[in-house]
Design a protein around this motif. Structure first.
Motif, PDB file in Angstrom:
ATOM      1  N   ARG A 199      -1.611   4.430 -17.359  1.00  0.00           N
ATOM      2  CA  ARG A 199      -2.226   3.102 -17.349  1.00  0.00           C
ATOM      3  C   ARG A 199      -1.200   2.018 -17.010  1.00  0.00           C
ATOM      4  NH1 ARG A 199      -6.534   3.444 -22.478  1.00  0.00           N
ATOM      5  NH2 ARG A 199      -7.386   5.483 -21.883  1.00  0.00           N
ATOM      6  N   ILE A 200       0.029   2.197 -17.476  1.00  0.00           N
ATOM      7  CA  ILE A 200       1.085   1.251 -17.097  1.00  0.00           C
ATOM      8  C   ILE A 200       1.299   1.288 -15.588  1.00  0.00           C
ATOM      9  CG2 ILE A 200       3.558   0.770 -17.265  1.00  0.00           C
ATOM     10  CD1 ILE A 200       3.481   1.773 -20.136  1.00  0.00           C
ATOM     11  N   LEU A 201       1.412   2.484 -15.029  1.00  0.00           N
ATOM     12  CA  LEU A 201       1.681   2.619 -13.605  1.00  0.00           C
ATOM     13  C   LEU A 201       0.508   2.109 -12.768  1.00  0.00           C
ATOM     14  CD1 LEU A 201       4.174   3.585 -12.137  1.00  0.00           C
ATOM     15  CD2 LEU A 201       3.088   5.808 -11.818  1.00  0.00           C
ATOM     16  N   GLY A 223       0.796  -1.232   0.000  1.00  0.00           N
ATOM     17  CA  GLY A 223       0.000   0.000   0.000  1.00  0.00           C
ATOM     18  C   GLY A 223       0.822   1.273   0.000  1.00  0.00           C
ATOM     19  N   GLU A 224       2.080   1.182  -0.355  1.00  0.00           N
ATOM     20  CA  GLU A 224       2.961   2.351  -0.398  1.00  0.00           C
ATOM     21  C   GLU A 224       2.432   3.392  -1.382  1.00  0.00           C
ATOM     22  OE1 GLU A 224       6.526   4.184   1.100  1.00  0.00           O
ATOM     23  OE2 GLU A 224       5.441   2.371   1.684  1.00  0.00           O
ATOM     24  N   VAL A 225       2.688   4.664  -1.096  1.00  0.00           N
ATOM     25  CA  VAL A 225       2.321   5.761  -1.997  1.00  0.00           C
ATOM     26  C   VAL A 225       3.597   6.286  -2.657  1.00  0.00           C
ATOM     27  CG1 VAL A 225       1.278   8.042  -2.203  1.00  0.00           C
ATOM     28  CG2 VAL A 225       0.327   6.383  -0.580  1.00  0.00           C
ATOM     29  N   LEU A 226       3.718   6.097  -3.963  1.00  0.00           N
ATOM     30  CA  LEU A 226       4.865   6.608  -4.707  1.00  0.00           C
ATOM     31  C   LEU A 226       4.538   8.005  -5.221  1.00  0.00           C
ATOM     32  CD1 LEU A 226       5.964   3.484  -6.804  1.00  0.00           C
ATOM     33  CD2 LEU A 226       6.670   4.180  -4.514  1.00  0.00           C
ATOM     34  N   HIS A 227       5.513   8.873  -5.152  1.00  0.00           N
ATOM     35  CA  HIS A 227       5.332  10.256  -5.600  1.00  0.00           C
ATOM     36  C   HIS A 227       6.005  10.416  -6.961  1.00  0.00           C
ATOM     37  CE1 HIS A 227       3.678  11.290  -1.708  1.00  0.00           C
ATOM     38  NE2 HIS A 227       4.716  10.698  -1.134  1.00  0.00           N
ATOM     39  N   SER A 273      -1.666  -2.010  -9.198  1.00  0.00           N
ATOM     40  CA  SER A 273      -2.647  -3.047  -8.874  1.00  0.00           C
ATOM     41  C   SER A 273      -1.959  -4.378  -8.596  1.00  0.00           C
ATOM     42  CB  SER A 273      -3.641  -3.197 -10.028  1.00  0.00           C
ATOM     43  OG  SER A 273      -4.557  -4.234  -9.783  1.00  0.00           O
ATOM     44  N   TRP A 274      -0.890  -4.645  -9.303  1.00  0.00           N
ATOM     45  CA  TRP A 274      -0.161  -5.907  -9.136  1.00  0.00           C
ATOM     46  C   TRP A 274       0.692  -5.894  -7.869  1.00  0.00           C
ATOM     47  CZ3 TRP A 274       5.215  -6.728 -11.299  1.00  0.00           C
ATOM     48  CH2 TRP A 274       5.656  -8.033 -11.077  1.00  0.00           C
ATOM     49  N   LEU A 275       1.402  -4.781  -7.627  1.00  0.00           N
ATOM     50  CA  LEU A 275       2.335  -4.712  -6.503  1.00  0.00           C
ATOM     51  C   LEU A 275       1.744  -4.046  -5.269  1.00  0.00           C
ATOM     52  CD1 LEU A 275       5.564  -3.684  -8.471  1.00  0.00           C
ATOM     53  CD2 LEU A 275       5.024  -5.923  -7.515  1.00  0.00           C
TER      54      LEU A 275
END
Length: 626
Positions: free
Chosen positions: A254-256, A226-230, A261-263
């Protein structure tokens, strides 16, 4: 590997080892060991290291990095002897850190390959703080030989977290157990108290429990928890990332999202960089989006960035997901004058051939008729006879001489083909505007008088063109005009589009972005066209801070999306039929429509010219006596 080759490699690596430094006093935590029997736990650790080297690390080359504090608890000589006495002795590089010890390290390409770094320490390895980019081990095994020192803080240190595969072996804190315990580090996972698992227990050491490399070094980033990437982003980068109403969309978004969703991670975006730039190296410092990633303010940037040398030196990049270059757009030249439409069906060379045939056929017919018949024939009469076939008129009288008839037969067949060909092309010319030849290559653009314009948002293209060794690209760089990058992107690109509409400039930007930009503007939609040839085509990738340990997980996901064809599908879905209509017929062009005066300017001009010449001739004949 043969024993002889192994011995040679041992000698080669051993010459790199440095001499022992003076034994430094241990930190206060080691004083607690005074009077205690440390032999048994250190023997257990020594045995664990040897079993790991002969087991899961069997296929790896070893770099043994020993802190001086550890030698008082785990004698180095006995450890080296135990490693060399194993079942599979192999090259071992021994390093004892001291001043400027980093120069002894192998290149980072070696550290990220088949090598495993074994860091043996009993206290905080302060000397790691002085290392630069050369310290980048992909696989790091930390061995803490001090049972009185908690290595949790060490595992949190970025210098340790830099490794994609990271494991800690240390003595057990339980007095009744002497078996070493094994930990990994999962910084994106959290315990029940919400604390990050920088030190995650795997179990007590047992070679049967950790027989393989993937068991000793488990995946640290199988989930991001559940990490939030900036994300450092500029939302004006169609079709990769752009604003769609209140949301953000694009191929890269869409790639990100799929990777998230996967990680199990989410991400934030920014409208643009604080300084408005994308990123270039200026006075030794990165600015723009890349600068925010370089300084650690953001985790990743996903805009249009190709993999080039300068970026590879200071950043990590993911697997490439797309290939594209920079395109050029020019104004469609105005159509040629309609009154010249009568000459457009034939090229200049063909018109010259037709004129030459007329000049040869007329005197040939005149001479053959005079030589083979008593019939009197004037040169102008022979010329009229030749021209009759071109306007599909029959001849009132034909000479009976065979030579003359053979000449006329050949001319009539040739004339028929010329007339039919001309008539068919003339129909198309009268109804469709005729344009002059257009520039279609970079070479043609460089040899033209067009200047080149681009919005100055920090891309490498202007400098690359100006310093190119290719004479055509260098010519474009010498004629480059940069449009100031305003805070409002619409203002900047309106200025750019106005330059191409004025006709004196070719404008450049990334091919897909430029293609969409021209299609969305009513002024340029039908007045411009794109060169098919591109420059600086390169592989696009996401860029991350140098030595990001979870980069490989993103690589795996991107490769899977590419193999499934999803990246190209998303690109086509977003781009759709977006294209400029330049040099292509507008909708409805094939439907029937009445001819206008502009379509028939040529015939009327020819008729008027003929009447004028006839009038002048009539006046001359009237004045001049016969």
């Amino acid at each position: 590997m043969s024993h002889g080759a192994a011995s040679l490699l041992v000698v080669a690596f051993t010459t790199l080892a440095v001499t022992c430094c003076q034994s430094a006093p241990l930190v206060s935590s080691l004083s607690a060991l005074a009077g205690r029997d440390t032999t048994r736990p250190t023997r257990q650790l020594e045995r664990a290291v040897v079993e790991a080297v002969d087991g899961p690390l069997l296929e790896k080359w070893l770099i043994l990095l020993v802190d001086t504090s550890a030698e008082q608890l785990l004698p180095l000589d006995t450890l080296i002897e135990a490693l060399n006495d194993g079942e599979h002795p192999r090259p071992l590089l021994l390093l004892r850190p001291k001043l400027e010890w980093e120069d002894q390290l192998p290149p980072s390409s070696v550290l990220s390959g088949l090598c495993v770094v074994i860091l043996v320490t009993a206290t905080w390895p302060w000397w790691l703080a002085e290392t630069g980019d050369r310290w980048a081990p992909t696989t790091l095994l930390v061995v803490n030989v001090n049972s009185s020192w908690d290595a949790t803080n060490l595992m949190e240190w970025p210098k340790i977290q830099i490794s994609a595969s990271l494991t800690l072996i240390e003595p057990s804190y339980r007095k009744e157990s002497l078996v070493p315990i094994v930990h990994t580090s999962r910084p994106f996972s959290k315990d029940f108290r919400g604390r990050r698992l920088y030190k995650d227990f795997l179990g007590e050491w047992d070679v049967t429990r950790f027989p393989r490399l993937d068991l000793l070094f488990p995946d640290r980033f199988h989930t991001f928890g559940g990490e939030v990437l900036h994300v450092a982003s500029d939302l004006d980068d169609y079709p990769l990332i752009y604003e769609d109403g209140d949301t953000v969309d694009g191929t890269n978004i869409r790639i990100l999202r799929s990777l998230g969703s996967w990680l199990n991670f989410t991400f934030t975006t920014t409208h643009h960089a604080n300084d408005g730039n994308w990123g270039e190296l200026e006075n030794g410092t990165w600015n723009g989006l890349l600068g925010e990633v370089y300084r650690g303010e953001k985790n990743i940037t996903i805009n249009y960035f190709t993999v080039v040398y300068d970026r590879m030196q200071d950043f990590d990049h993911t697997a490439t997901y797309f290939s594209e270059g920079f395109g050029f757009a020019l104004q469609i030249p105005p159509p040629l004058p309609a009154w010249r439409s009568l000459i457009y069906p034939f090229s200049a060379v063909l018109w010259a051939c037709v004129g030459g045939v007329l000049l040869l056929t007329t005197p040939a017919l005149y001479l053959l008729t005079r030589a083979s018949s008593e019939q009197e024939l004037y040169l102008q009469t022979a010329a009229l006879e030749v021209f009759r076939s071109l306007v599909r008129q029959s001849s009132p009288r034909v000479c009976r001489t065979g030579a003359v008839r053979l000449l006329l037969a050949a001319w009539w067949i040739g004339g028929l083909i010329l007339v039919v060909s001309y008539t068919c092309n003339l129909i198309a010319v009268l109804t469709v505007p005729v344009f002059p030849p257009t520039i279609s290559t970079i070479e043609g653009l460089a040899l033209s008088k067009h200047r080149v314009a681009m919005v100055d948002y920090g891309e490498f293209v202007p400098e690359a063109l100006a310093t190119s060794n290719d004479r055509y690209l260098k010519a474009l760089g010498d004629r480059m005009d940069l449009v100031f990058n305003h805070d409002d992107d619409d203002v900047s690109y309106n200025e750019l589009l106005q330059l191409v509409l004025d006709g004196g400039h070719a404008i450049t930007d990334t091919y897909s972005y430029l293609r969409n930009l021209l299609a969305q503007d009513e002024r340029t939609n039908k007045q411009t066209y794109l060169l098919r040839e591109q420059i600086y085509s390169g592989a696009l990738a996401f860029f991350l801070p140098k030595h990001t340990p979870w980069r490989s997980r993103l690589d795996q996901g991107i490769c899977r999306l590419l193999e499934a064809g999803l990246v190209n599908k998303w690109y086509r879905d977003i781009m759709g039929d977006t294209s400029t209509t330049g040099l292509q017929p507008a909708k409805g062009a094939a439907s029937e429509k009445a001819l206008t005066l502009s379509n028939l300017q040529g015939p009327f001009f020819l008729l008027g010219s003929g009447l004028l010449v006839a009038l002048i001739t009539f006046l001359v004949e009237s004045v001049v006596p016969q």
